[in-house]
Design a protein around this motif. Structure first.
Motif, mmCIF file in Angstrom:
data_model
loop_
_atom_site.group_PDB
_atom_site.id
_atom_site.type_symbol
_atom_site.label_atom_id
_atom_site.label_comp_id
_atom_site.label_asym_id
_atom_site.label_seq_id
_atom_site.Cartn_x
_atom_site.Cartn_y
_atom_site.Cartn_z
ATOM 1 N N LEU C 537 0.831 -1.212 0.000
ATOM 2 C CA LEU C 537 0.000 0.000 0.000
ATOM 3 C C LEU C 537 0.860 1.255 0.000
ATOM 4 C CD1 LEU C 537 -2.522 -1.250 2.701
ATOM 5 C CD2 LEU C 537 -2.808 -1.294 0.211
ATOM 6 N N ASP C 538 0.227 2.360 -0.332
ATOM 7 C CA ASP C 538 0.929 3.641 -0.351
ATOM 8 C C ASP C 538 0.853 4.339 1.000
ATOM 9 O OD1 ASP C 538 1.724 3.371 -2.952
ATOM 10 O OD2 ASP C 538 -0.076 4.312 -3.773
ATOM 11 N N GLU C 539 0.400 3.615 2.025
ATOM 12 C CA GLU C 539 0.346 4.214 3.357
ATOM 13 C C GLU C 539 0.829 3.201 4.380
ATOM 14 O OE1 GLU C 539 -4.409 3.300 3.927
ATOM 15 O OE2 GLU C 539 -3.723 5.233 3.103
ATOM 16 N N ALA C 540 1.248 3.724 5.533
ATOM 17 C CA ALA C 540 1.715 2.858 6.611
ATOM 18 C C ALA C 540 0.518 2.160 7.251
ATOM 19 C CB ALA C 540 2.464 3.687 7.643
ATOM 20 N N VAL C 541 0.754 0.954 7.752
ATOM 21 C CA VAL C 541 -0.297 0.222 8.465
ATOM 22 C C VAL C 541 0.306 -0.378 9.729
ATOM 23 C CG1 VAL C 541 -1.659 -0.396 6.417
ATOM 24 C CG2 VAL C 541 0.224 -1.872 7.142
ATOM 25 N N THR C 542 -0.558 -0.700 10.675
ATOM 26 C CA THR C 542 -0.091 -1.399 11.879
ATOM 27 C C THR C 542 -0.628 -2.816 11.822
ATOM 28 O OG1 THR C 542 -0.056 0.640 13.119
ATOM 29 C CG2 THR C 542 -0.110 -1.407 14.390
ATOM 30 N N VAL C 543 0.273 -3.783 11.985
ATOM 31 C CA VAL C 543 -0.116 -5.187 11.838
ATOM 32 C C VAL C 543 0.374 -5.967 13.048
ATOM 33 C CG1 VAL C 543 -0.150 -5.163 9.312
ATOM 34 C CG2 VAL C 543 1.994 -5.608 10.527
ATOM 35 N N PRO C 544 -0.266 -7.103 13.336
ATOM 36 C CA PRO C 544 0.171 -7.893 14.489
ATOM 37 C C PRO C 544 1.527 -8.546 14.227
ATOM 38 C CG PRO C 544 -1.678 -8.973 13.362
ATOM 39 C CD PRO C 544 -1.414 -7.697 12.643
ATOM 40 N N ALA C 545 2.435 -8.503 15.181
ATOM 41 C CA ALA C 545 3.757 -9.126 15.050
ATOM 42 C C ALA C 545 4.338 -9.269 16.441
ATOM 43 C CB ALA C 545 4.669 -8.271 14.181
ATOM 44 N N ARG C 546 5.038 -10.351 16.618
ATOM 45 C CA ARG C 546 5.642 -10.600 17.923
ATOM 46 C C ARG C 546 6.993 -11.260 17.656
ATOM 47 N NH1 ARG C 546 3.232 -10.485 22.876
ATOM 48 N NH2 ARG C 546 1.218 -10.251 21.830
ATOM 49 N N GLY C 547 8.053 -10.553 18.014
ATOM 50 C CA GLY C 547 9.377 -11.114 17.771
ATOM 51 C C GLY C 547 10.361 -10.022 17.400
ATOM 52 N N THR C 548 11.442 -10.427 16.735
ATOM 53 C CA THR C 548 12.530 -9.496 16.444
ATOM 54 C C THR C 548 12.613 -9.213 14.955
ATOM 55 O OG1 THR C 548 13.712 -10.663 18.180
ATOM 56 C CG2 THR C 548 14.991 -9.089 16.868
ATOM 57 N N ASP C 549 12.704 -7.961 14.639
ATOM 58 C CA ASP C 549 12.871 -7.556 13.245
ATOM 59 C C ASP C 549 14.274 -7.945 12.792
ATOM 60 O OD1 ASP C 549 13.536 -5.973 10.937
ATOM 61 O OD2 ASP C 549 11.800 -4.716 11.395
ATOM 62 N N MET C 550 14.351 -8.804 11.781
ATOM 63 C CA MET C 550 15.658 -9.361 11.407
ATOM 64 C C MET C 550 16.560 -8.333 10.732
ATOM 65 S SD MET C 550 14.620 -13.176 10.143
ATOM 66 C CE MET C 550 16.281 -13.855 10.134
ATOM 67 N N ILE C 551 15.973 -7.276 10.222
ATOM 68 C CA ILE C 551 16.809 -6.276 9.550
ATOM 69 C C ILE C 551 17.149 -5.134 10.485
ATOM 70 C CG2 ILE C 551 16.830 -4.547 7.694
ATOM 71 C CD1 ILE C 551 15.199 -6.736 6.054
ATOM 72 N N SER C 552 16.129 -4.575 11.140
ATOM 73 C CA SER C 552 16.393 -3.421 12.018
ATOM 74 C C SER C 552 16.814 -3.850 13.416
ATOM 75 C CB SER C 552 15.127 -2.558 12.115
ATOM 76 O OG SER C 552 14.150 -3.261 12.878
ATOM 77 N N GLY C 553 16.494 -5.090 13.798
ATOM 78 C CA GLY C 553 16.786 -5.533 15.147
ATOM 79 C C GLY C 553 15.737 -5.096 16.155
ATOM 80 N N LEU C 554 14.742 -4.349 15.749
ATOM 81 C CA LEU C 554 13.683 -3.910 16.670
ATOM 82 C C LEU C 554 12.916 -5.117 17.211
ATOM 83 C CD1 LEU C 554 12.138 -0.867 14.752
ATOM 84 C CD2 LEU C 554 13.539 -0.807 16.847
ATOM 85 N N SER C 555 12.297 -4.893 18.336
ATOM 86 C CA SER C 555 11.516 -5.952 18.961
ATOM 87 C C SER C 555 10.041 -5.557 18.933
ATOM 88 C CB SER C 555 12.016 -6.122 20.395
ATOM 89 O OG SER C 555 11.326 -7.143 21.012
ATOM 90 N N TYR C 556 9.165 -6.479 18.501
ATOM 91 C CA TYR C 556 7.728 -6.190 18.430
ATOM 92 C C TYR C 556 7.006 -6.994 19.488
ATOM 93 C CZ TYR C 556 9.221 -4.481 13.872
ATOM 94 O OH TYR C 556 9.882 -3.833 12.877
ATOM 95 N N GLU C 557 6.173 -6.286 20.252
ATOM 96 C CA GLU C 557 5.487 -6.955 21.367
ATOM 97 C C GLU C 557 4.018 -7.190 21.056
ATOM 98 O OE1 GLU C 557 7.152 -7.866 24.057
ATOM 99 O OE2 GLU C 557 9.007 -7.034 23.224
ATOM 100 N N GLY C 558 3.702 -7.472 19.807
ATOM 101 C CA GLY C 558 2.281 -7.718 19.485
ATOM 102 C C GLY C 558 1.854 -6.956 18.262
#
Lengths: 572, 572, 572
Positions: C537-558
């Motif tokens: 899409l041409d816009e940002a969205v929020t989606v469910p995720a739990r774990g570690t972003d393999m590229i940025s290293g960020l951690s998602y808590e849901g």
């Protein structure tokens, strides 16, 4: 039967039509030479022969023959051009797709192939085919000149916007240039195409007067729908040719044939004879032409040149380009239409010609440009000229090899910019521009160095550049300037762009007339001048004019009323 | 392999399909004759053989073969037709484009050529090809008649609106005429095409009853999209054929094939067997047909003739005509549609047939007309007939030579007008008419002599005649009249024009029914009559009828309610 | 020259292009084998050779050759398949149209024919042609394996949605499956086609990881208009391939060629070198890929199978079907698009594969289905599976013979219904459905036995079923169910139908994401899992995720915020 042409998929064509011969066939050549020699011997000293017309419309139907004789001739042509197989392999880039040739005999014309044929091979075949016909033209011309060394000689170069043969190369071999012109019935603005054709005829004649060998009194017969000319249209067409440098206006055909393939082509004397609108219009034209004798030999005023090149055309339209919707004639036509609508008269010239006399030079499409031609355009701008270059130009060299380094290869420094990426868009997509207008077909993502943007892209089509990226640029070059269009704007914005460019270059129209009225001036070497005013509108207009109407004898003291569809020629 | 057909571009076709033979090949002829002879010998006296069907759909796929054997046969055909080369050169107009033949061997079929092929050569090749198949038909017929002199013989002439063979010439060779009919799925009004096909079948049978050799219970398989028949449609189709003179209604195919190229063609017994809508409709039809036995042998009432000619068709659609959008069938179909919508039944006849019995004759398109046929139409009008002629008629003679003097050459005096110029218009242009309606494709600038205009052009499309010029004319001719349409009006105005013309001629429909309901009458020689009423509308209508319903047995005392999509046949 | 391919109409093609060989030619085979042997000998033990790539894109341009050598090879192939001429005559149904063969030599490839060619002959020629190339592949593979028995071997199977060769048959012969993928520039949703291509690659690899042998950094050069990739698009494409099972992402071409037919195809290193957007995106991708090493070898989660079959494709698109607008890929693509939009990941598998593990199986088009494959689908449903079958399926057997009895022959009992008649409609017609939506192209008149209608037709297009007739059905089958679509619904209703079907089958998407966001999960055998989230899409969205972003290293808590056009890969 060996002299019959063969199509790309291998069908040998048969007699019963026209131009049914292979341009490279020695038997045909031998037989044709014999006829030419006999005709030349017989009529060389005939007092009625004032001009020789060699062949007619070289290659109109048989330019590309794919027979084995042509294959042999092609190999000879390649040997002359490249000398060695290594030279050919390098020029054709045969390392790609394992196409390397180890023997000249392996080389074929670009006949049917499973996937894309080698592009340089294809390009060279178009060059070879044009040259094969040119060779015939030179041979037949030499035979005639042997017997009639003092009689000028021409060949009818067809409607000049034909891809089939390199018109400039043929024109060089003629004492006087002559062409055809037929309106495109499907185009309601076909008179603009007529003007373009005439200006190119003049370009082929290096500015000298030329001959209109054929046009039609009314409809032709070879288009899908052959619309007849409206009352007055044939007269406008005829005088428009003269305005743009023709010193004669002839018709195909004198008396309308009653049988054969062209019996539905209009004539001076139609099927229904002298009791016909056509005949009345033809005789009226004859009377008017008689009044224009003094114009003969004068030349056309043009301060602008538009660059045209058959090799660039051939190369742009080879297979597997970024966009097959990038058609050479569309590009040339759209730029020409802008000039025409603005009232500017331009010469249409090859890229290597002497440009120094022009205030402005426009090059709508030079995908392929030789090093010499590129240098010619550089030196024009450096010398104070104003140059405007169209998208996807300067890209490949004479062999269709992409020039090294960032694009636009040959014009990088001249234009003061580089192309990050070519961005063709889908035919249905419209590209928004910052002034609210739109472009189509093509865009480029530019990086400006010394150039400045004069128009930018707005948020637009998928695949087009981002908003704010430059679309049209301007670059100061020593004493001159060089502008670039990185897209194909719609007509209104193209016209505004060219208008501003011409104004900056100091080029002015022949007269201040509304859009739809043509104004063209011819000048004699003695200082006289003739202003042609041609009204293509359905209503009368008043236009500036000072002098004597050559047909009516009326005198204009500053302005003249030009009836709907009427033509006035003013001796100034 | 020598007997396999060759395409125009030289591809020799292969077996694995249908009709894979060259019509002129002697080896094929020899082998086919042997089979015919064997069959004739074996079944000549078989009691079940009541009719011989020679071949099937002559030339449906192989009418035009361009092989060397065909070339030789073509030369023989030309020798018979023209006797001398001078004769041929004159007929083909070979002086044009230097095509003069010095030897019969030089003549080729109109194979692939670089430009337009000689039009008379092309026309003659269509005649020759039709004749080549006709020769096969005559030979095979003679072999059969030798053994079975008393059994009638026919051949399935295909959907009669096929350009491939001259239907009238084949029909002459049959004891009974039989044809195919298949609906054009893309045409929502395909039942009008069915009626046209049936009326032409009757014309080929000179008014006598004919046979429907093939039609389909539902969808066919050879169109791009094969739409199935709606419930009741097959019954309407079948009875419409009978209404228009068919004495039999047969289907291709009996049992739906499970393999091969036609397995998706519907059948009487479909893949899914007797538990199917199709089978139920077929058996219902069978029951109804049994009730119609008395109709057999009766003839169709028609006071109007519509002129149809294969040679005019072939000539009109040759290359390089004023407009390639002038298609013969479009013209015929549009005039026929007007008649159909007005409820008129017409015979479709060749231009040389006896017209004296008709109140009105319509000739939508006779671009080519022979001198004899032209005289036939003249004498019809002089004798009190009412003739209506379509645009661009009377133009060329039998050799496609333009007739001398002003157009419409052969019909100039008859129509009381001359054509100043033909004015085809672009397909997207609409030509305005003075009554507010419009025309398309074609117009002519007329000069009226004895004729009067009944409708004039209004200001309109580029290239069309000026406002006020005549579009439709009417000319008194001795006891009769002759009208002319100098354009192609849209359906509504064409219908009004034909309605007024028929009214003036005193021709009346079989019954007073609304548009969309067919009413056709068959009469016995004993004075009985049968009125067919076919409702193509989606709603019930009440129509005039007096007599007994042959299927339901109901009695109508002046009117009858006809259900949506229903058919009633009244014994009057 | 004998090894050059010949087209259907008999043109022998020439060198100067690519793949200019006849697949059946023994001289070519001999020469190619010699090269393969030499290469294998030389590089078998080279440490840099970790994988052999046999040929490239088998049959992309030369799959169908019609030369005499191919004819001979075809006859041999037929002898092996049918053993006797009687067998062949029965399989081809040659009794129809008198095509019976009495000698093997009479059999030809399906070259140019006057009417439709025998359909089974045509089908067999596609099979034979695919097999001829497969034989080359096996031969060359064997030669390589002789010298390098331990090195894995692959061939680039092209964009997998190519009709030319049977991809499953080739994939079986490879140690690892590799494919191409190029976006269709004309399709604004081309990324769905990419996912379909990738899922089919995985199907060809039987679920194992596969290689993306080629895709492009930006535009290609062989489409009519070659749209460049937008910023970020190449990265999304690359990671989408990995999401769906690719363990490598490679490009054609490394450095952009300056000459030849593919110089306008984008590359990793473009003409303008490292100062380019393309190079910057390529190097950025390289950095990101390095972070994904752990994903290698993991497999993709899919609970749904979509059935795909080359033989069904070939048969559906033979000549003379009920509707030529029924195109195999359209059907597959429309069903796949529904699954994609619903977020479901599916395996694309042949009809004979083991289906037991899938919660749901969709078969959009199985016009041709073998007895064994039909039984496989039956037993899947009987065993508790949920099967959804598309219109016009189960119709013919392996020889394109219509199955006996009512349709849908092979699936009659399974679906609990019979077809009274197939009802294709015109391309412009819309078929109304009872829920207010519409369908197109095709309908069927069904008779339900054990099945129940879940959606019915509304009053609609000419030729479509009557209002109230069933359009979509559902049938309980032992422990499972079998549904049927008797029409082609527009996307929205197709999506609703498939959504309901999947829900009933208990199949769930990998994550709950909005339409336009892809969510695919790969799992390691050790129990780890990776969730790919790709935002088209041409816009940002929020989606469910739990774990570690393999590229940025960020951690998602849901949940995770996914930028416009961005990709996130979460180690769960």
């Amino acid at each position: 039967p060996e002299s019959l042409p063969v199509t790309r998929t291998g069908t040998r064509q048969v007699p019963g039509s026209r131009q049914v011969f292979c341009p490279s066939n020695p038997d045909y050549a031998h037989a044709a030479d014999r006829i030419v020699r006999r005709l030349a011997q017989r009529y060389a000293d005939h007092p009625a022969v004032v001009l020789w017309h060699v062949h007619n419309e070289w290659g109109n139907h048989n330019a590309l023959c794919y027979c084995d004789v042509s294959a042999t001739a092609f190999r000879l042509w390649l040997r002359e051009r490249y000398e060695t197989l290594d030279g050919l392999n390098a020029a054709w880039g045969t390392d790609f797709w394992s196409q390397r040739y180890g023997d000249w005999q392996e080389i074929q014309p670009p006949r049917d192939t499973p996937a894309f044929v080698n592009p340089t091979q294809d390009l060279d075949y178009q060059r070879f085919s044009s040259d094969a016909l040119l060779r015939r033209h030179r041979t037949e011309s030499a035979l005639i000149r042997e017997h009639a060394p003092d009689t000028p000689l021409t060949t009818n170069l067809m409607g000049t916007l034909e891809k089939k043969i390199d018109g400039f190369a043929f024109a060089e071999q003629c004492d006087v240039v002559s062409v055809d012109h037929y309106l495109t019935a499907a185009d309601p603005q076909a008179h603009i195409g007529l003007a373009l054709n005439a200006d190119l005829a003049r370009g082929m004649a290096s500015g000298a007067p030329w001959m209109l060998m054929e046009h039609s009194t009314s409809a032709v017969n070879w288009q899908p729908v052959n619309v007849a000319k409206k009352p007055g249209e044939m007269r406008r067409n005829s005088l428009a040719h003269i305005a743009r440098g023709a010193d004669s206006v002839m018709f195909f055909q004198w008396r309308q044939a009653k049988a054969g393939a062209e019996k539905w082509h209009s004539a001076m004397l139609p099927h229904n004879g002298t009791q016909s609108s056509t005949w009345r219009e033809v005789t009226r034209l004859g009377r008017h032409l008689r009044a224009l004798t003094d114009i003969r030999g004068s030349t056309v005023d043009a301060h602008i040149a538009l660059v045209f090149d058959w090799h660039a055309w051939w190369a742009l339209e080879l297979d597997a380009r970024p966009s097959s919707h990038l058609r050479y004639l569309d590009l040339v036509h759209s730029w020409y239409e802008a000039l025409w609508s603005l009232g500017h008269t331009c010469d249409i010239v090859p890229p290597g010609s002497d440009l120094t006399a022009y205030r402005a030079v426009l090059a709508p499409s030079l995908y392929l440009v030789t090093d010499d031609d590129a240098e010619n355009l550089h030196s024009y701008a450096r010398g104070g000229g104003h140059l405007l270059v169209g998208a996807f130009s300067g890209v490949v060299d004479v062999n269709d090899h992409v020039r090294p380094g960032p694009q636009p290869g040959a014009f990088r420094d001249l234009l003061g910019l580089t192309v990050d990426e070519y961005l063709p868009v889908r035919p249905t997509d419209r590209i928004a521009l910052a002034d609210g207008s739109a472009a189509h077909t093509w865009a480029e993502r530019l990086v400006l160095h010394s150039a400045a943007a004069t128009l930018r892209f707005a948020p637009g089509a998928a695949g087009a550049p981002a908003a704010g990226e430059p679309a049209i640029t301007h670059n100061p070059v020593a004493a001159g300037t060089a502008g670039y269009l990185a897209t194909h704007p719609e007509p209104a914005v193209l016209r505004r762009t060219i208008e501003a460019f011409c104004r900056a270059a100091g080029a002015r129209p022949a007269a201040d007339v509304p859009v739809g009225v043509e104004a063209v001036r011819r000048r004699t070497s003695a200082g006289g001048s003739f202003l042609f005013l041609i009204n293509h509108l359905d209503e009368a207009v008043t236009v500036p004019a000072r002098g004597t109407d050559m047909i009516s004898g009326l005198s204009y003291e500053g302005k003249c009323r030009l009836g709907a569809g009427d033509v006035v020629i003013v001796r100034e």
